[in-house]
Design an enzyme around this catalytic site. Structure first.
Site, PDB file in Angstrom:
ATOM      1  N   SER A 131       1.370  49.953  48.616  1.00  0.00           N
ATOM      2  CA  SER A 131       0.790  48.934  49.725  1.00  0.00           C
ATOM      3  C   SER A 131       1.873  48.611  50.545  1.00  0.00           C
ATOM      4  CB  SER A 131       0.082  48.001  49.263  1.00  0.00           C
ATOM      5  OG  SER A 131      -0.736  47.254  50.199  1.00  0.00           O
TER       6      SER A 131
ATOM      7  N   ASP B 170       9.999  57.757  58.202  1.00  0.00           N
ATOM      8  CA  ASP B 170       9.684  58.432  59.421  1.00  0.00           C
ATOM      9  C   ASP B 170      10.847  58.174  60.560  1.00  0.00           C
ATOM     10  OD1 ASP B 170       6.899  58.909  58.405  1.00  0.00           O
ATOM     11  OD2 ASP B 170       5.779  57.820  59.588  1.00  0.00           O
TER      12      ASP B 170
ATOM     13  N   LYS C 274      -1.577  53.336  48.015  1.00  0.00           N
ATOM     14  CA  LYS C 274      -2.497  52.530  48.417  1.00  0.00           C
ATOM     15  C   LYS C 274      -2.495  52.185  49.964  1.00  0.00           C
ATOM     16  CE  LYS C 274      -4.399  48.135  47.522  1.00  0.00           C
ATOM     17  NZ  LYS C 274      -4.282  47.608  49.094  1.00  0.00           N
TER      18      LYS C 274
END
Length: 428
Positions: free
Chosen positions: A334, A345, A359
């Site tokens: 999460s 990224d 999640k």
């Protein structure tokens, strides 16, 4: 049934289950102290990201579709409830607690969604959830999770200088019963709420500990516990700082800021952020921490069932200026995946370890006018590049399993050692 009856049969079963599970997961991380008490704590151990809101019993939204689904509370359902109520009134032997029955109906409605992250909270339960999110609670000072081998509640980490440590509880202990009531089959949040309580009150725990002939019994007095969600240490020789984040609670931002400030003051040349076994937690906390590390741009964005998008951004004013490695494993979930995903990224650090939990959904808590609340899964979240990691997880840039045997035997964390090797190459 008295929990002391048939002890030997039950202990044999637990012993077999624990042994079988250990054989399958021999490489399981020894760094299990990071399961969120805040996760854990009704958000835990499965990990959770959540927001708070307020809502009345009836609510409309301009974002919602004009055609609403057929209500489950049609005449036949209402009539059947009346039949059940009449049957109870006519034949049930004991006194009836109408409030408890009503709460069970509300909880059952949400359970019927089949979503393990959605839940109904009574006013008392909601107060405990908010307390947990704040990072200060009254309890024994241990983080809990559900042991997959036994389906019972296990102590992941006993915190230092707490009633749990003082009583002699240990990491890995399995809670068989709380105040003589068995825990098998109960949810993690149910057990957590039974263990916690008012300051100065006592809780009795029945513990299974591997290697012990019989169950162990502990009487522990609850007291105020401030959750330590961040740990900092500095490798003085190489000036490599390590900041371990156990979970993302309200207090985590302040604790992380203090750790990062100390790391810079101590001459940090490289940084390891350890997110192993971090189950997630509060969205605002991870966003705040992301702003302390990331360049200008998206940290994460969410989309609900109607396509409504909400973006969370970094100004880039506090971008980290030293090499970075982020440690993750299969229990990093999460909010932990939000931070790891953003780092990956943007390419500002190396993700090291094993693929994360996966999640990628957000829960929101809606307060009702009577003080109760409902927590619902309301949106997916996406990394800055638009990746939906739900059910997939984040693959590390370099995969490396923890050598648990070496850690237990020699205290050597091969993942941290490899992280230092990566940073030293970038520093020099």
């Amino acid at each position: 049934m008295d929990i002391n009856q048939n002890d030997y049969t039950e202990r044999e079963q637990i012993e077999r289950e624990v042994y079988a599970k250990r054989q399958k997961r021999a490489s399981r991380s020894a760094f299990l102290w990071g399961v969120t008490v805040g996760l854990i704590v009704a958000l835990c151990i499965s990990g959770g990201m959540y927001l708070y809101s307020r809502q009345h019993y009836k609510q409309t939204s301009t974002d919602q579709k004009s055609e609403k689904p057929r209500s489950v509370l049609d005449n036949s359902v209402i009539a059947k409830i009346h039949v059940l109520e009449q049957s109870v009134n006519d034949y049930f032997l004991e006194e009836v607690d109408n409030k408890a029955i009503a709460d069970s109906i509300y909880a059952g409605y949400i359970n019927g969604l089949g979503d393990k992250y959605s839940a109904y909270y009574t006013a008392e339960e909601l107060a405990k959830v908010r307390e947990d999110s704040a990072g200060v609670f009254y309890g024994i000072g241990a983080t809990l999770t559900i042991d997959e081998a036994t389906e019972m509640t296990k102590l992941v980490h006993v915190l230092e200088d707490t009633p749990a440590e003082e009583a002699g509880l240990k990491d890995g202990d399995i809670i068989v019963a709380v105040d003589e009531i068995p825990t098998r089959g109960k949810t993690l949040s149910d057990v957590v709420m039974e263990v916690k309580g008012k300051e100065g009150t006592q809780v009795h725990l029945t513990i299974y500990r591997e290697g012990e002939y019989d169950y162990l019994e502990f009487d522990i007095t609850r007291r105020a516990i401030e959750t330590k969600t961040v740990a900092y240490e500095m490798d003085e020789e190489n000036h490599i700082a390590t900041i371990q984040i156990a979970e993302f609670d309200t207090i985590t931002t302040e604790q992380f800021d203090e750790a990062l400030k100390n790391a810079k003051k101590d001459g940090m040349k490289g940084l390891i952020i350890d997110l192993r076994d971090n189950p997630g937690g509060n969205l605002s906390a991870v966003v705040d921490i992301g702003q302390e590390l990331l360049p200008e741009g998206l940290i994460v964005y969410t989309e609900d069932k109607y396509g409504k998008r909400e973006e969370y951004k970094s100004s880039g004013k506090h971008r980290l200026e030293v090499p970075l490695v982020v440690l993750v494993n299969e229990n990093s979930a999460s909010a932990a995946e939000i931070l790891a995903g953003a780092v990956k990224d943007y390419g500002i650090g190396t993700i090291l370890g094993t693929t994360t939990y996966g999640k990628g959904i957000v829960q929101k808590i809606y307060g009702l006018t009577d003080g109760s609340a409902v927590k619902l899964t309301v949106s997916h979240y996406y990394t800055p590049k638009g990746n939906d990691i739900h059910g997939v997880g984040i693959e590390p840039d370099e995969e490396l399993e923890l050598d648990a045997e070496k850690f237990v035997k020699d205290g050597i964390d091969n993942q941290r050692e490899r992280a230092k090797e990566i940073l030293l190459k970038e520093i020099h």
